[in-house]
Design a protein around this motif. Structure first.
Motif, mmCIF file in Angstrom:
data_model
loop_
_atom_site.group_PDB
_atom_site.id
_atom_site.type_symbol
_atom_site.label_atom_id
_atom_site.label_comp_id
_atom_site.label_asym_id
_atom_site.label_seq_id
_atom_site.Cartn_x
_atom_site.Cartn_y
_atom_site.Cartn_z
ATOM 1 N N TRP A 89 13.162 -47.714 -15.533
ATOM 2 C CA TRP A 89 14.015 -48.735 -15.667
ATOM 3 C C TRP A 89 13.195 -50.170 -16.107
ATOM 4 O O TRP A 89 13.689 -50.780 -16.818
ATOM 5 N N LEU A 90 12.185 -50.289 -15.388
ATOM 6 C CA LEU A 90 11.337 -51.703 -15.570
ATOM 7 C C LEU A 90 10.899 -51.715 -16.865
ATOM 8 O O LEU A 90 10.810 -52.953 -17.336
ATOM 9 N N GLY A 91 10.581 -50.596 -17.315
ATOM 10 C CA GLY A 91 9.836 -50.692 -18.803
ATOM 11 C C GLY A 91 10.773 -50.841 -19.736
ATOM 12 O O GLY A 91 10.557 -51.778 -20.697
ATOM 13 N N ASP A 92 12.133 -50.558 -19.491
ATOM 14 C CA ASP A 92 13.290 -51.000 -20.611
ATOM 15 C C ASP A 92 13.535 -52.567 -20.353
ATOM 16 O O ASP A 92 13.826 -53.131 -21.061
ATOM 17 N N LYS A 93 13.361 -53.208 -19.135
ATOM 18 C CA LYS A 93 13.818 -54.360 -18.960
ATOM 19 C C LYS A 93 12.462 -55.334 -19.244
ATOM 20 O O LYS A 93 12.747 -56.511 -19.913
ATOM 21 N N MET A 94 11.270 -55.080 -19.037
ATOM 22 C CA MET A 94 10.132 -56.086 -19.213
ATOM 23 C C MET A 94 9.176 -55.601 -20.352
ATOM 24 O O MET A 94 8.593 -56.552 -20.917
ATOM 25 N N GLY A 95 9.524 -54.357 -20.940
ATOM 26 C CA GLY A 95 8.764 -54.237 -21.902
ATOM 27 C C GLY A 95 7.558 -53.032 -21.530
ATOM 28 O O GLY A 95 7.175 -53.190 -20.636
ATOM 29 N N ARG A 96 7.320 -51.910 -22.387
ATOM 30 C CA ARG A 96 6.529 -50.878 -21.990
ATOM 31 C C ARG A 96 5.156 -51.064 -21.829
ATOM 32 O O ARG A 96 4.434 -50.675 -20.703
ATOM 33 N N LYS A 97 4.509 -51.957 -22.749
ATOM 34 C CA LYS A 97 3.234 -52.403 -22.617
ATOM 35 C C LYS A 97 2.853 -52.985 -21.533
ATOM 36 O O LYS A 97 1.710 -52.957 -20.684
ATOM 37 N N LYS A 98 3.744 -54.080 -21.067
ATOM 38 C CA LYS A 98 3.457 -54.959 -19.830
ATOM 39 C C LYS A 98 3.458 -54.040 -18.355
ATOM 40 O O LYS A 98 2.600 -54.101 -17.418
ATOM 41 N N VAL A 99 4.325 -53.011 -18.554
ATOM 42 C CA VAL A 99 4.462 -52.341 -17.130
ATOM 43 C C VAL A 99 3.867 -51.215 -17.350
ATOM 44 O O VAL A 99 3.349 -50.796 -16.043
ATOM 45 N N TYR A 100 3.115 -50.692 -18.303
ATOM 46 C CA TYR A 100 2.026 -49.651 -18.358
ATOM 47 C C TYR A 100 0.832 -50.409 -17.882
ATOM 48 O O TYR A 100 0.196 -49.653 -17.059
ATOM 49 N N GLY A 101 0.467 -51.713 -17.887
ATOM 50 C CA GLY A 101 -0.608 -52.205 -17.367
ATOM 51 C C GLY A 101 -0.595 -52.248 -15.850
ATOM 52 O O GLY A 101 -1.389 -51.998 -15.241
ATOM 53 N N ILE A 102 1.023 -52.576 -15.394
ATOM 54 C CA ILE A 102 0.951 -52.570 -13.974
ATOM 55 C C ILE A 102 0.788 -51.371 -13.288
ATOM 56 O O ILE A 102 0.082 -50.997 -12.409
ATOM 57 N N THR A 103 1.226 -50.336 -14.025
ATOM 58 C CA THR A 103 1.024 -48.930 -13.440
ATOM 59 C C THR A 103 -0.558 -48.481 -13.425
ATOM 60 O O THR A 103 -0.776 -47.785 -12.536
ATOM 61 N N LEU A 104 -0.946 -48.974 -14.497
ATOM 62 C CA LEU A 104 -2.551 -48.631 -14.301
ATOM 63 C C LEU A 104 -3.332 -49.298 -13.212
ATOM 64 O O LEU A 104 -4.147 -48.509 -12.682
#
Length: 186
Positions: A89-104
Motif C-alpha cells: 500500500w505504501l509503495g503505491d502511495k509514496m513510490g516504490r523506490k523510496k519505500v524499497y529503501g525504507i524496507t532495506l
C-alpha cells in the motif's frame, strides 16, 4: 494519460542497458537477503537450543522447547504477511523506490538486532530475538513484492521474463548461503 503510455512503451522497447543489470543486482540481493534471513533460522534454532537450553550434566544437547522454536521460526512469517500488506500500500502511495529503501534499512537494522539479541535469561533473549525477527519479517514483506515489481517495471518486454527469473533465482543462493554460514558458525 497518453504521456504515461508513452513512458511505458519506451520502457518496453528499450535496449538492454547497464541500468537493467543494476536493477537485477539490487533486486536480486533483496531476494537473496530475504531467503537468507527467513530460512537460516532453522539451523540457528538448533544452535540456540544448545546454548540457552542446555542442562549441565545431561548427556543430550539442549534444544529449544517446541513453543519457543515455533515462535522464533514463525514470528518472521507473521511479520512478512503484515509487511506485504503495509508496504504494498505504501509503495503505491509514496513510490516504490523510496519505500524499497525504507524496507532495506529496516531489514539491515533488524538483522543486526537479531544477531545481537540480548537478555539476562534464555526467555528474555528469545523474546528480544522474536521482536527483532518480527520486524525483520515486516521488512522482508515489503522487500519481496517491491523487488519483483521494480524489476518487472524496469525490464523491457523482450527480456522481462529472464530478468525476473534471475532475480527470483537469488532466493536459492540465499538459502544456500544461510546453510553454509550456519555450518561454519557451528
Amino acid at each position: 494519460m497518453p504521456q504515461e503510455l508513452g513512458v511505458l512503451n519506451a520502457l518496453d522497447v528499450a535496449k538492454t542497458q547497464w541500468y537493467h543489470f543494476t536493477a537485477i543486482i539490487i533486486a536480486g540481493m533483496g531476494f537473496f537477503t530475504d531467503a537468507y534471513d527467513l530460512f537460516c533460522i532453522a539451523v540457528v534454532s538448533k544452535l540456540l537450543g544448545r546454548i540457552y537450553y542446555y542442562t549441565p550434566g545431561s548427556l543430550r544437547p539442549g534444544s529449544l522447547p517446541p513453543n519457543v522454536s515455533a515462535a522464533v521460526s514463525g514470528v518472521a512469517l507473521c511479520g512478512t504477511l503484515a509487511g506485504q500488506l503495509f508496504f504494498g500500500w505504501l509503495g503505491d502511495k509514496m513510490g516504490r523506490k523510496k519505500v524499497y529503501g525504507i524496507t532495506l534499512v529496516l531489514m539491515v537494522v533488524c538483522s543486526f538486532g537479531s544477531g545481537l539479541s540480548f537478555g539476562h535469561s534464555a526467555k528474555a533473549t528469545m523474546t528480544t530475538l522474536c521482536l527483532f525477527r518480527f520486524w525483520l519479517g515486516f521488512g522482508i514483506g515489503g522487500d519481496y513484492p517491491l523487488s519483483a515489481t521494480i524489476m518487472s517495471e524496469y525490464a523491457n518486454k523482450k527480456t522481462r521474463g529472464a530478468f525476473i527469473a534471475a532475480v527470483f533465482a537469488m532466493q536459492g543462493f540465499g538459502i544456500l548461503a544461510g546453510g553454509i554460514v550456519a555450518l561454519i558458525v557451528s
